[in-house]
Design an enzyme around this catalytic site. Structure first.
Site, mmCIF file in Angstrom:
data_model
loop_
_atom_site.group_PDB
_atom_site.id
_atom_site.type_symbol
_atom_site.label_atom_id
_atom_site.label_comp_id
_atom_site.label_asym_id
_atom_site.label_seq_id
_atom_site.Cartn_x
_atom_site.Cartn_y
_atom_site.Cartn_z
ATOM 1 N N HIS A 119 1.164 -0.411 15.166
ATOM 2 C CA HIS A 119 0.161 0.625 14.963
ATOM 3 C C HIS A 119 -1.140 0.246 15.666
ATOM 4 O O HIS A 119 -1.523 -0.926 15.659
ATOM 5 C CB HIS A 119 -0.194 0.755 13.470
ATOM 6 N N TYR A 128 9.705 1.834 10.080
ATOM 7 C CA TYR A 128 9.800 2.876 9.044
ATOM 8 C C TYR A 128 11.244 3.290 8.866
ATOM 9 O O TYR A 128 11.998 3.399 9.829
ATOM 10 C CB TYR A 128 8.986 4.110 9.446
ATOM 11 N N HIS A 167 -5.827 -1.865 4.514
ATOM 12 C CA HIS A 167 -5.710 -0.694 3.638
ATOM 13 C C HIS A 167 -4.908 -0.996 2.382
ATOM 14 O O HIS A 167 -3.907 -1.686 2.413
ATOM 15 C CB HIS A 167 -5.156 0.532 4.358
ATOM 16 N N HIS A 213 0.847 -1.195 0.000
ATOM 17 C CA HIS A 213 0.000 0.000 0.000
ATOM 18 C C HIS A 213 0.881 1.244 0.000
ATOM 19 O O HIS A 213 2.098 1.146 0.115
ATOM 20 C CB HIS A 213 -0.921 0.022 1.235
ATOM 21 N N GLU A 241 8.144 1.552 4.449
ATOM 22 C CA GLU A 241 7.725 0.761 5.607
ATOM 23 C C GLU A 241 7.822 -0.702 5.211
ATOM 24 O O GLU A 241 7.534 -1.063 4.063
ATOM 25 C CB GLU A 241 6.263 1.072 5.978
ATOM 26 N N HIS A 264 4.736 7.385 2.605
ATOM 27 C CA HIS A 264 5.549 6.167 2.460
ATOM 28 C C HIS A 264 4.935 5.187 1.483
ATOM 29 O O HIS A 264 3.753 5.245 1.178
ATOM 30 C CB HIS A 264 5.760 5.480 3.816
#
Lengths: 127, 314
Positions: free
Chosen positions: B252, B261, B206, B150, B271, B220
């Site tokens: 997260h 990251y 996501h 993503h 990431e 990112h």
């Protein structure tokens, strides 16, 4: 501080009146970060994000790598502006911090930054 | 039907040799080709299409465009109609505009970012093949990332002038591209301002995300790993290669992802993450994070907002 025999010079940050020793073989920013000192904003440390923009007022520096022209133009560079992550000090350096961190959600900043809207790709080299 | 998944990202880099070394030896991608303009194309071992990353030589960092793959060629015509009806101009780029890639539907998001859709990219297969495959190839190297998963785009948000490209992008993605919202951060009086949004087409939390900031840009691009231990190993690779780490391994709140990251040699943030968090479904209730819990939403353990994480991007 750990014992470190590398040749060093003093870097002076005008706004914060901070002095820190920096090896002549590493960038101004890396030198500052490594000894836990503050003064210059720290970002990607790779020349791309522009938050460590400084103006060299006194002293000699040596370039370590490319800097993003989105953040430092050739004209600005001729006036002493550069990114602290991409220059090493050859002599003692006096500098002022030029860039300012752009706070998300902070009032009034977005309008100032509006000029950097991304344009559709027109450069043939970009795919 | 419609968009399947992220297909590739095209990034600007200032030192091509350093960039290729990073994406090959730190991330673990493979260089698949270089064109006459000096653009370099790379893929991950577990991807079956020709490439998922394009590096273009530039004097600055950032993203040129992001592309998503649709299932059928006719989806491009249908989506062109939908997107034009939404009020967004589109252009069809002919086959061959990008090597090994069919025609592309090109448009700009409300936030200004360039997006492309395509239906065809040359099939080359994963590094373990499709007949009695081994779980991983012997050629694995670096962090050994599986696939580009993503991207997160920074979009303009200024409550004072009423500009909120997070909300505008969410509307565009849900109405024109048929994505659905999984998680959001709401701020301001009564949570009236959508300050971040996470959307998907697949069953993962996501496929794209938007966070509000002073100017548009790339936050990112993210690559998938199998496990928490793979995230630790990725960090070891970064220590070994002196790669600039932005945020050491943590979790997260949003998406429940286990993450690290770091920056490529031009300052574009990468990431690598593990854990697909949960099965995302269209009828799953949208998760909302409130303004007082933004720190926890982003870095679940400490709840501290690392300033560089939201303020530094290309």
């Amino acid at each position: 501080m750990w014992f470190d025999t590398r040749p060093k010079v003093i870097v002076h940050v005008c706004q914060t009146q901070e002095d820190f020793p920096c090896a002549t073989s590493e960038s101004l920013l890396a030198g500052m970060v490594k000894i836990g000192r503050k003064g210059i904003p720290v970002g990607c440390v790779n020349g791309g994000c522009g938050v460590c923009k400084v103006r060299i007022l006194e002293g000699q520096i040596q370039t370590l790598g490319p800097i993003s022209r989105a953040h430092v133009t050739h004209e600005e560079e001729s006036k002493g502006y550069t990114l602290a992550c991409r220059v090493a000090p050859s002599t003692a350096v006096k500098l002022e911090v030029a860039g300012k961190l752009e706070k998300p959600f902070r009032k009034g900043l977005a309008s100032k930054a509006g000029s950097s809207i991304i344009a559709p790709t027109t450069n043939l080299k970009e795919t | 039907m419609g968009v399947m998944r992220i297909g590739h990202a095209s990034l600007k880099v200032m030192d091509m040799a350093a960039a290729v070394n990073h994406y090959v030896n730190v991330l673990g991608m493979n260089k698949v080709m270089e064109d006459k303009h000096g653009n370099v194309y790379l893929k991950c071992w577990d991807e079956w299409d020709k490439f998922s990353l394009i590096l273009t030589p530039s004097q600055e960092a950032g993203m040129n465009h992001v592309a998503y793959k649709v299932e059928k060629d006719s989806d491009l015509d249908e989506l062109q109609n939908t997107i034009e009806a939404y009020g967004t101009k589109t252009v069809i780029l002919p086959e061959g505009t990008l090597p090994s890639t069919g025609r592309m539907l090109q448009f700009n998001l409300p936030s200004g970012h360039e997006m492309r859709l395509y239906a065809m990219k040359e099939f080359v297969g994963t590094d373990v093949g499709s007949i009695n495959p081994e779980p991983w190839p012997d050629s694995i190297h670096g962090a050994g990332v599986h696939w580009l998963d993503h991207c997160l785009l920074m979009v303009e948000l200024n409550p004072e002038t009423g500009v909120n490209k997070v909300a505008e992008n969410v509307k565009f993605f849900t109405e024109a591209l048929d994505f659905y919202l999984t998680e959001q951060i709401l701020v301001g009086p009564g949570g009236a301002i959508q300050a971040a949004a996470f959307l998907t087409r697949t069953s993962t939390p996501h496929d794209i995300a938007f966070v509000g900031g002073p100017r548009p840009g790339l936050h990112h691009i993210s690559f998938y790993l199998d496990s928490w231990h793979d995230v630790l190993k990725a960090a070891d690779v970064m220590g070994k290669t002196k790669t600039r780490i932005d945020v050491a391994p943590t979790r997260h709140g949003i998406t429940r992802g286990e993450t690290i990251y770091f920056f490529d040699p031009s300052g574009n943030r990468n990431e690598t993450f593990a854990g697909l968090g949960y099965l995302s479904q269209r009828d799953r209730p949208v998760t909302t994070w409130t303004e007082d819990q933004i720190g926890t939403a982003i870095f679940y353990h400490t709840g501290d907002l690392v300033p560089s994480f939201t303020e530094v991007y290309t």
